[in-house]
Design a protein around this motif. Structure first.
Motif, PDB file in Angstrom:
ATOM      1  N   GLN B 137       0.847  -1.186   0.000  1.00 49.70           N
ATOM      2  CA  GLN B 137       0.000   0.000   0.000  1.00 49.70           C
ATOM      3  C   GLN B 137       0.885   1.238   0.000  1.00 49.70           C
ATOM      4  N   TRP B 139       1.667   4.610   1.799  1.00 44.47           N
ATOM      5  CA  TRP B 139       1.436   5.132   3.144  1.00 44.47           C
ATOM      6  C   TRP B 139       2.012   6.541   3.296  1.00 44.47           C
ATOM      7  N   SER B 212       6.873   9.349   2.429  1.00 47.51           N
ATOM      8  CA  SER B 212       5.908   8.300   2.117  1.00 47.51           C
ATOM      9  C   SER B 212       6.631   6.976   1.955  1.00 47.51           C
ATOM     10  N   PRO B 217       1.287  -4.412   4.597  1.00 43.95           N
ATOM     11  CA  PRO B 217       0.343  -4.128   5.680  1.00 43.95           C
ATOM     12  C   PRO B 217       0.905  -4.482   7.062  1.00 43.95           C
ATOM     13  N   GLN B 220       3.050  -1.739   8.715  1.00 40.41           N
ATOM     14  CA  GLN B 220       2.456  -0.471   9.148  1.00 40.41           C
ATOM     15  C   GLN B 220       1.243  -0.654  10.058  1.00 40.41           C
ATOM     16  N   TRP B 224      -0.800   2.224  12.044  1.00 39.97           N
ATOM     17  CA  TRP B 224      -2.101   2.604  11.508  1.00 39.97           C
ATOM     18  C   TRP B 224      -3.146   2.541  12.630  1.00 39.97           C
ATOM     19  N   PRO B 231      -2.996   4.692   5.047  1.00 38.81           N
ATOM     20  CA  PRO B 231      -2.839   4.130   3.710  1.00 38.81           C
ATOM     21  C   PRO B 231      -3.703   4.914   2.725  1.00 38.81           C
ATOM     22  N   SER B 234      -4.151   0.777  -2.346  1.00 41.48           N
ATOM     23  CA  SER B 234      -3.524  -0.527  -2.295  1.00 41.48           C
ATOM     24  C   SER B 234      -3.154  -0.996  -3.701  1.00 41.48           C
ATOM     25  N   PHE B 245      -8.028  -4.339   5.964  1.00 41.13           N
ATOM     26  CA  PHE B 245      -7.288  -3.817   4.817  1.00 41.13           C
ATOM     27  C   PHE B 245      -8.165  -3.739   3.572  1.00 41.13           C
ATOM     28  N   ILE B 248      -9.295  -0.314   2.283  1.00 39.56           N
ATOM     29  CA  ILE B 248      -8.395   0.604   1.573  1.00 39.56           C
ATOM     30  C   ILE B 248      -8.728   0.547   0.086  1.00 39.56           C
TER      31      ILE B 248
END
Lengths: 500, 336
Positions: B137, B139, B212, B217, B220, B224, B231, B234, B245, B248
């Motif tokens: 993803q 971020w 960034s 996943p 983070q 998160w 995020p 994805s 997830f 996202i």
């Protein structure tokens, strides 16, 4: 006093019979693992990880924590007794611990190592208890420029101490730096310095291979030459009175112990640093600030106390980024982290909120583990001394075999055994020509960390060196490092003035 | 000299650990002569200790230990040197050895492509199992105020290539390939800073040393949950990710095309020519791991996509992915 309540709750967990038993057992296992060259706390924790499925997660981490702790104590034992670092974290202990043993002061060195470990451990646990969340922010504030500045400071402590021959110190550092560059370029990912196209160089030169070669093999060669086969190991006897005397003598080293503890803890909480750089830096600073810096490397007890306080403090410290940020501060905590995932615990900022029992049970168990590791260690000292009384003709082959085991373990590669022998011969020659060897070991440990953080900083700043000075934390550390670096120059000038 | 090694010591230790658990597994008595390992199995990991691949391999090992799935333990050995070159040449040098398997990541493709001198052809390895595909993803730190890909693109363009720092793993590795995809798609450039592992990258984002990341996943998730990172989108096809997830948006859903997809495969392979019966043992073993509640729970919790694959299908997948990576590496200028 919320923290106090939580800690008491933690003790209620840690002192349950099962957990207490695991702490004692873990400390004993750890002590043994740490004392065996090549079997560091990493291997111990990795091997015993599957065992922990039999108990609840909190008991499991308590057990592994105790092993980790015990190993930190144990590492000093073979460093002092045999001159082979039992674990990477105990390399700096070899510098002065081994000479002490050769002078018949092995008992004093062992007591000093155990006591310093206890002090380092205790201070760091208290710091951990009181300031875990704010210190996690400190770890976050350390980006590449700060890390690089810290490395410069570490190198500066090793050069800027006077005493040693400075050109020779530089030479030793450069040897270490060259070998630390072997393997994989950290930015482009391309292989570099693959000597003779040997595939064994792909994984780089493990610093334990260098340290065991120089100190273990080199030591045997040196002893053989000096003694022509007639090694008389001075007899050290251990009595309660002797231990009491040692403890009193250690009071003089309180300052060094405190320095090592705070420094070790602080370096430990920075992700990616860990206990090995922490103990080396503590040694360097102890030497730099000592009035008697010439006696370091020749059996100064402060050279044992500083790294031992630091490595125990750092081992506690490196649990902090693991628990609060989910980033291991050392290879061992990396495995612990894997364990937590298996037990279904999510490390990260919320762990302290969502799994209070787990976190505080672990913290409380560290207090207990620290105490038990000390007691077990002291209890075994007479046995260690007995090992030293063996004739050299028996001891030398044992040391030799342990060196091979220790050199093979980090990478499971025969290539590294041959390399270790070569380093052994080089170490012997360096000693004969009176080159300091500790800087080479420091350089191979810190070299990759320094290179990585420098290149990351410079990519970020597009080549502008000012990035190291513009940021408040890195600027301060950098200036400190440069001042330390220039210190010998001032000394030389003064000496000249005094002469005229 | 060869008889003294710590590998052995470690194995004895592992055996001791098992015995201590009161669980000396008797080798099953049935007489059909199925192949079984006669000694502990080397579980080579293509990465260093503590990274995502290492943690996953050790997780698999502990599932096997916990349920006594194998009569002999798996002993994880890290050979991460040279982006996995060390592990690959080791596997290549042991054809027919039934007591070695290897946990892979995408350097299985990229490393032989970038270092043709190794002479490694991954198509010769014996395929065992694809256990999952890890996802990526985009971020940012939650303090940035950037909430959508549009805002992100604007912010990057406004900052310019010199000032927008993207953190990731080594050059030529997964994160840098995903970053190259972003740059190509949106027509911006970033300053790419390589770190040692995904965990470190995640921490650097939270410490605001970079702007960034394209973390997995699992790297983070903790931040998160704590509200520190966010995020934006994805790199998965629509509807593939489940659980938290799944919420996202994917780049495809946002209208950026179906080519903005990248996976990290988590597979297991063995050396060449190990024989059908040996292969069957490992395939069965990893099928048991794959079906275990622990593995399935881990996949959904950590945002991995289940994707069991074995046999020729897995080899075909490797070959197709290798071709795809060749293109990606060429596009990013890593190889000619």
């Amino acid at each position: 006093m919320e923290i106090f309540d939580l800690l008491m709750g933690g003790f209620a967990i840690a002192l349950q019979p099962l957990n207490l038993g695991l702490i004692v057992f873990g400390c004993a296992v750890g002590l043994f693992i740490g004392a065996m060259p090549g079997l560091g706390s990493v291997n111990g924790v990795a091997i015993l990880l599957p065992m922990t499925f039999l108990v609840p997660p909190t008991s499991a981490i308590i057990f592994l924590g105790a092993i980790y702790y015990g190993a930190m104590y144990g590492g000093a034992i073979s460093s002092i007794m045999l001159g082979i670092p039992g674990a990477s974290t105990a390399v700096a202990t070899t510098f002065d611990g081994r000479p002490m043993a050769l002078q018949g002061k092995a008992d004093f060195a062992l007591v000093a190592a155990a006591t310093a470990s206890f002090v380092g451990g205790s201070i760091s646990i208290v710091l951990f208890t009181l300031f875990a969340p704010p210190l996690a922010d400190v770890a976050l504030a350390f980006g590449p420029p700060e890390e690089f500045a810290l490395m410069i400071l570490a190198f500066a402590t090793f050069i800027g101490l006077g005493g040693d021959d400075i050109p020779k110190t530089f030479f030793s550092i450069f040897i270490g730096l060259v070998f630390s560059a072997v393997g994989l370029d950290i930015v482009s990912g391309q292989p570099r310095l693959i000597f003779f196209e040997l595939p064994g160089f792909f994984h780089g030169v493990n610093f334990l291979v260098l340290a065991i070669g120089i100190y273990g093999i080199g030591e045997i060669l040196w002893t053989m030459e000096v003694s022509k086969g007639n090694v008389v190991v001075s007899q050290a006897n251990v009595t309660i009175r002797g231990i009491g005397k040692s403890l009193r003598a250690l009071l003089k080293t309180t300052k060094t112990m405190l320095m090592g503890s705070f420094l070790g803890y602080f370096v430990g909480i920075l992700p990616a640093a860990g206990a090995t750089p922490g103990s080396l830096m503590a040694y360097g600073i102890a030497k730099a600030t000592s009035k008697d810096s010439d006696s370091f490397g020749k059996g100064n007890v402060e050279g044992v106390v500083a790294p031992e306080a630091a490595n125990n403090a750092a081992s506690t410290g490196s649990m902090l980024p693991m628990l609060t940020l989910g980033i291991p501060g050392s290879p061992t905590t990396a495995i612990l982290l894997g364990g937590m995932v298996i037990w279904g615990l999510e490390p990260g900022p919320l762990l302290f909120v969502e799994h209070k029992e787990f976190v505080w049970g672990l913290i409380a168990s560290l207090y207990a583990a620290n105490l038990f590791a000390l007691l077990i260690n002291i209890a075994f000292i007479p046995m260690f001394i007995w090992v030293l009384k063996m004739p050299f003709t028996i001891l030398a082959p044992i040391i030799f075999i342990l060196c091979i085991v220790g050199g093979y373990a980090p990478t499971n590669s025969m290539h590294d055994i041959w390399l270790m022998f070569i380093f052994g011969v080089v170490g012997y020659l360096m000693r004969k020509l009176d080159y300091p060897m500790a800087p080479a070991v420091l350089a191979i440990v810190l070299g990759p960390l320094a290179e990585r953080s420098m290149r990351q900083s410079l990519i970020g700043s597009h080549g502008d060196m000012m990035t190291f000075f513009e940021r408040p934390i890195s600027g301060t550390i950098m200036v400190l490092g440069i001042v330390l670096l220039l210190l010998p120059l001032v000394k030389i000038v003064r000496r000249r003035e005094a002469a005229t | 000299m060869k008889s003294i090694n710590v590998g052995k010591l470690a194995l004895i230790g592992a055996a001791f650990g098992l015995a201590f658990g009161g669980a000396v597994t008797a080798i099953s008595g049935d007489a059909n002569a199925q192949w079984q390992p006669r000694k502990p199995v080397e579980f080579v990991i293509m990465a260093g200790q503590g990274g995502g691949a290492d943690r996953l391999a050790r997780f698999i090992q502990s599932i096997i230990e916990k349920h006594k799935m194998s009569p002999k333990p798996l002993v994880p050995i890290n050979k991460g040197g040279g982006s996995g070159a060390e592990a690959l040449s080791y596997l290549k040098s042991k054809p027919g050895d039934p007591h070695i398997i290897m946990a892979t990541l995408n350097s299985l493709y990229t490393t032989p492509l970038r270092q043709p001198g190794l002479g490694v052809d991954i198509a010769t390895f014996t395929p065992i199992a694809r256990m999952a595909e890890d996802t990526f993803q985009l971020w940012v730190h939650s303090d940035t105020g950037i909430k959508t890909v549009d805002e992100y693109v604007k912010a990057v363009k406004k900052a310019g290539a010199r000032n927008w720092k993207m953190g990731g793993t080594g050059k030529g590795q997964e994160d840098s390939l995903v970053t190259a995809m972003l740059e190509k798609k949106f027509g911006f450039k970033v300053t790419y800073i390589p770190y040692k592992g995904g965990g470190k990258v995640a921490k650097e984002l939270i410490g605001k040393h970079i702007d960034s990341t394209v973390n997995n996943p699992s790297e983070q998730a903790g931040f998160w949950d704590a509200g520190k990172s966010r995020p934006l989108a994805s790199f998965t096809p629509k509807g593939k990710l489940k659980g938290k997830f799944g919420g996202i948006p994917t780049f495809e859903e946002l209208g950026y095309g179906s080519d903005m997809v990248y996976y990290m495969q988590r597979s297991v392979v063995a050396p060449a020519n190990i024989g059908k019966d040996v292969q069957k043992f490992y395939v069965d073993l990893f099928q048991k791991v794959y079906q275990s509640a622990e593995w399935q729970g881990y996949l959904s919790k950590k945002g991995l996509i289940p994707g069991w694959l074995t046999g020729q299908a897995l080899t075909d997948y490797f070959i197709a992915e290798r071709a795809a990576h060749k293109k990606l590496l060429k596009a990013s200028g890593e190889i000619k």
